[in-house]
Design an enzyme around this catalytic site. Structure first.
Site, PDB file in Angstrom:
ATOM      1  N   CYS A  12      46.476  42.274  38.603  1.00 51.37           N
ATOM      2  CA  CYS A  12      45.987  43.243  37.604  1.00 51.37           C
ATOM      3  C   CYS A  12      44.629  43.799  38.008  1.00 51.37           C
ATOM      4  O   CYS A  12      44.311  44.938  37.718  1.00 51.37           O
ATOM      5  CB  CYS A  12      45.812  42.636  36.221  1.00 51.37           C
ATOM      6  SG  CYS A  12      46.774  41.216  35.888  1.00 51.37           S
ATOM      7  N   HIS A  50      35.142  39.873  53.212  1.00 54.04           N
ATOM      8  CA  HIS A  50      35.685  40.267  51.920  1.00 54.04           C
ATOM      9  C   HIS A  50      36.812  39.333  51.501  1.00 54.04           C
ATOM     10  O   HIS A  50      36.843  38.840  50.369  1.00 54.04           O
ATOM     11  CB  HIS A  50      36.179  41.713  51.990  1.00 54.04           C
ATOM     12  CG  HIS A  50      36.794  42.192  50.707  1.00 54.04           C
ATOM     13  ND1 HIS A  50      36.038  42.580  49.634  1.00 54.04           N
ATOM     14  CD2 HIS A  50      38.094  42.318  50.330  1.00 54.04           C
ATOM     15  CE1 HIS A  50      36.843  42.923  48.631  1.00 54.04           C
ATOM     16  NE2 HIS A  50      38.088  42.779  49.043  1.00 54.04           N
TER      17      HIS A  50
END
Lengths: 343, 267
Positions: A50, A98
């Site tokens: 999400c 990341h």
């Protein structure tokens, strides 16, 4: 092999944009096939939750891999325009850094949450099964999961609970230990009280008693939670059975008084009673906390514990960053030692 | 090496175990550690070996002077602590127990405690058994006091809405209450058996010791009353925790004095 990531997250774009590039479970087979067909993309892996959609890719030339992934996104999702600032495009070493940060929960909306690690593992398994990854991404992700585990055990980044509901659960466990013998009573069927009751049930609490001014609402919630409803006027009698009471009514005055609680304690054989007052104005007389074996927390008490735990997590960020940096360097060393074309 | 040497080696091992457990807390959160238990067990063996050497040297159960009695009780405390570690995992129990153990063993460094010896103490297996059982009961009751203290700290934290520092690792108060209760039951049972033994053997040997008898009955009534209130749930939680600390403090404060007054328990 160069490793890149192209992605979009809650930090870079609002949900209206994120939903346009999200992948539903049924789309993955086709997506992997299309992605691998892009020129320059030797290996690919798609993450779609999400809060973020990310595509990790590996190939001989990082600019070509990024271009390939962007073309794929554009075509696959039939976007009218090229994506601009909403997406981030990282090359090495930023791409590796990341990933390590994401799996460790350092990029999550709730700092240090651990759900993301499970989601990333799922994404990796999916890509592995689809044979979309190769030696480089396999090694990268396995290393990333190790880094997440190390950060989790060696720093306090995941420690302490940071939401009102989970703080309430933690306190209940500090009082009762295992919750298997504990009964929960909800007075006033609101959203937060329902969530808190659910959290307590998920940690093993035995049953729920629901009291609400509108009895129908109490019955509905009781049915949903698998408990029983009582008439609102009758809730004081239930103090004899309930161990954890969550109160959140709209009453303008205290509905739970010292007198009522003190009268119930002998009936409880002096077993501890945990009262959680989520209402504003408060439902429970504050002096109840001074009674023996009674523990009262109001919404501010819970919130300030949650905030304090969050601050403790934030103090660990620097340590996490160091660990990430060290592991990125180590991984790149390994990557550079690979003979060209080994993958 | 003398018996005292072994007991003081055990002191250093206990200190080491305590510091080690503090180090574990500060660091990574693996505060339940086998290494810690192993250290305490080594200390306990050294401690016990020292007591055995002393028993051989004096040809009597090592309870003939204050030093020996304190070392024996402390040894019993560590025994109960190690057994609890096997049955229940009680985090921070070591952090609360070891300071008490260390202070007691360290008190043995004062030479005066090991001077006078009751040379004329009667040698009788049943009397030794009476004393050993009574002292073991103090071991369990001492740990009841320790868990009571842990209860009070945890209760204070929960009431004051604070959950920081190492005390955040304390067990749930219900768990502490349960363990405290069980230790009271076990300690009281041993105490009762020890006292009954004392009466029976004392009567058989025609020994009389009024001050100690009265004192023992007071201690027995104190713990008996506390236990009865807990069993019927009239008292629970904080008051029982407080009671087990007060009763322990009473025993600690009066044990030596009463023995000075008494004829048969003097050393």
């Amino acid at each position: 092999m160069a490793i890149v990531v192209v992605g979009i997250s809650h930090q870079s774009a609002p949900v209206e944009v994120r939903e346009r590039v999200a992948f539903s479970p049924g789309q993955f087979a086709e997506a992997f096939a299309t992605l691998r067909a892009e020129p320059g993309v030797a290996e690919g892996l798609i993450v779609s939750t999400c809060n973020r959609m990310e595509i990790y890719g590996a190939g001989a030339d990082s600019a070509a891999v990024i271009r390939g992934i962007e073309d794929f996104l554009h075509r696959f999702h039939e976007l009218d325009a090229r994506l601009g600032e909403e997406i981030y495009r990282y090359e090495e070493p930023r791409s590796i850094e990341h990933l390590f940060r994401v799996v460790s929960g350092l990029e999550s909306m709730v700092l240090g949450e651990t759900e993301i690690l499970g989601q990333m593992k799922e994404a990796y398994e999916r890509a592995l099964t689809a044979r979309a990854t190769g030696k480089t991404l396999n090694q990268l992700f396995q290393r990333a999961f190790q880094v997440a585990k190390k950060i989790r055990s060696q720093t306090a980044i995941v420690r302490g609970t940071v939401s009102v509901g989970s703080v309430a659960v933690e306190l209940a466990e500090k009082i009762f230990g295992e919750l298997g013998q504990s009964q929960v009573m909800v007075i006033g069927a609101g959203d937060t009280s329902e969530k808190t009751a659910r959290a307590l049930l998920s940690r093993g609490a035995k049953t729920v008693i629901v009291a609400n001014r509108t009895h129908e609402r109490a019955q509905a919630l009781a049915a949903e939670l698998g408990g029983r409803a009582v008439r609102f006027e009758e809730f004081p009698q239930e103090f004899a059975h309930a161990d954890i009471v969550v109160s959140s009514t709209a009453a303008p005055h205290h509905i739970v008084t010292c007198e009522k609680v003190a009268a119930a304690m002998p009936l409880r054989r002096n077993r501890p009673l945990f009262l959680i007052d989520l209402a504003v104005p408060r439902d429970i007389e504050p002096a109840v906390n001074d009674l023996d074996n009674v523990y009262l927390y109001n919404i501010d008490d819970l919130q300030s514990i949650a905030d304090e735990n969050m601050r403790a997590r934030q103090e660990e960020i620097a340590k996490c960053n160091e660990m990430v940096a060290a592991n990125v360097a180590k991984f790149r060393e390994w990557l550079n030692r690979l003979p060209p074309g080994a993958a | 090496m003398s018996d005292r040497d072994f007991i003081f080696y055990s002191l250093w091992v206990y200190v080491g175990a305590f510091l080690y457990s503090l180090y574990l807390i500060q660091g990574r959160g693996r505060w339940e550690s086998r290494g810690h238990t192993a250290l305490v067990a080594i200390g306990w063996l050294l401690h016990g070996y020292g007591l055995c050497l002393r028993a051989q040297a004096i040809n009597h159960c090592p309870i003939t002077n204050l030093f020996e009695v304190v070392m024996f009780i402390t040894w019993a405390v560590v025994l109960v602590y190690l057994m609890m570690g096997l049955v229940w995992r009680v985090s921070l129990l070591g952090e609360f127990t070891l300071p008490l153990v260390i202070a007691c063993v360290a008190s043995g460094l004062i030479p005066a405690f090991d001077h006078h010896r009751a040379e004329d103490m009667v040698r009788n297996v049943w009397l030794s058994l009476h004393a050993a059982i009574a002292l073991l009961s103090y071991g369990a009751l001492a740990l009841a006091g320790v868990t009571g203290a842990m209860y009070l700290v945890q209760e204070r934290q929960l009431k004051a809405h604070r959950m920081r520092g190492i005390f955040a690792r304390l067990p749930a108060i219900e768990q502490l209450d349960r363990i405290n209760y069980r230790l009271l039951v076990v300690g009281f049972a041993f105490l009762t058996v020890g006292i009954v033994f004392g009466f029976v053997v004392g009567a058989a040997l025609m020994m009389k010791d009024t001050p100690k008898t009265i004192w023992s009955l007071v201690v027995w009534a104190l713990y008996g009353g506390l236990l009865a209130a807990r069993m019927t749930n009239r008292l629970r939680g904080r008051k029982v925790a407080l009671g087990s600390i007060v009763a322990l403090a009473f025993v600690l404060a009066t044990f030596w004095g009463v023995n000075m007054l008494s004829a048969q328990h003097r050393f």
